[in-house]
Design an enzyme around this catalytic site. Sequence first.
Site, PDB file in Angstrom:
ATOM      1  N   GLY A  11       0.809  -1.218   0.000  1.00  0.00           N
ATOM      2  CA  GLY A  11       0.000   0.000   0.000  1.00  0.00           C
ATOM      3  C   GLY A  11       0.833   1.254   0.000  1.00  0.00           C
ATOM      4  CB  SER A  12       4.216   1.842  -0.781  1.00  0.00           C
ATOM      5  OG  SER A  12       4.362   0.737  -1.652  1.00  0.00           O
TER       6      SER A  12
ATOM      7  CG  LEU B 103      -3.129  -7.391   1.942  1.00  0.00           C
ATOM      8  CD1 LEU B 103      -1.803  -8.143   2.011  1.00  0.00           C
ATOM      9  CD2 LEU B 103      -3.086  -6.157   2.837  1.00  0.00           C
TER      10      LEU B 103
ATOM     11  CG  ASN C 160       1.175   1.569   4.796  1.00  0.00           C
ATOM     12  OD1 ASN C 160       1.009   2.282   5.788  1.00  0.00           O
ATOM     13  ND2 ASN C 160       0.746   1.929   3.591  1.00  0.00           N
TER      14      ASN C 160
ATOM     15  CE1 TYR D  30      -8.637   1.592   9.190  1.00  0.00           C
ATOM     16  CE2 TYR D  30      -8.827   2.565  11.383  1.00  0.00           C
ATOM     17  CZ  TYR D  30      -8.082   2.297  10.247  1.00  0.00           C
ATOM     18  OH  TYR D  30      -6.778   2.732  10.160  1.00  0.00           O
TER      19      TYR D  30
ATOM     20  CB  ILE E 190      -0.954  10.275  10.155  1.00  0.00           C
ATOM     21  CG1 ILE E 190      -0.467   9.484  11.376  1.00  0.00           C
ATOM     22  CG2 ILE E 190       0.205  10.609   9.220  1.00  0.00           C
ATOM     23  CD1 ILE E 190       0.525  10.199  12.265  1.00  0.00           C
TER      24      ILE E 190
END
Length: 259
Positions: free
Chosen positions: A11-12, A63, A90, A163, A196
């Site tokens: 997931g980059s 994934l 990630n 989540y 974040i």
Amino acid sequence: MSARPIALVTGSRRGIGRAIAIELGRAGFDVALTDMAASDELDHAVAEVEQTGVRAIAVASDLADINTHQATLIEIEERLGGQIDCLVNNAGVSVMSRGDLLDVSPESFDRCMGVNTRGTFFLTQTFARHVIARGRPSVAPHPSIVTITSSNAVAASPLRAEYCVSKAGLSMASTLFSLRLAEHGISVYEVQPGLIETEMTAPSRARYDAQMEQGLTAIKRWGTPQEVATTVRTLVTGGLPYSVGQAIRVDGGLLVNKY
């Protein structure tokens, strides 16, 4: 075989994953960057990693499709001519829509669990088996797995319940793998980011800005993807060599009990 270890960062394409991939390039890892599908954005992230002086590749990988995990690892090692010694979990998805806990749909629940928990669990298992089975020393001094969970692995957010459940399960999975793999010299860490500043969190910006001013976090600002990336680099380069099963919080004091 390449003298540099390989890091796989799932997931980059953007956000935290992209920052981690670039930072691991600076640390001397060749990097495989994955996303659900090929895209210009993923290619740009690869180019940014390459600017650090290492090799980087883009890999399209779902994934949630656990039957492809082993083939993905083999493809990465063949294309980069080395061995993967670092896995950064990630990749993840959020809820399909925020709302009442009593209205959570099976589709949204299954999506969070299928990617965040099930997909990551079995990629970690596949990677661990792969490292153990190859029977030769790792290139990296500290072979490692870092799983990015969330402050919501601990803190309840009823508006995105599925989540929270998926990240809580993933947190336990990280603890379990840390115990199982310690005897093989594979360090397993969990990182819990708080608020974040990314595209995923942008819709909540105004609400949390006000809460931060009222003391929600000790450091009254949003964290940055780079601050998470710096933490991951510290872990995978051996900065916490005698720690097992601990969650490292990158949250500005969000989860500290206060009164």
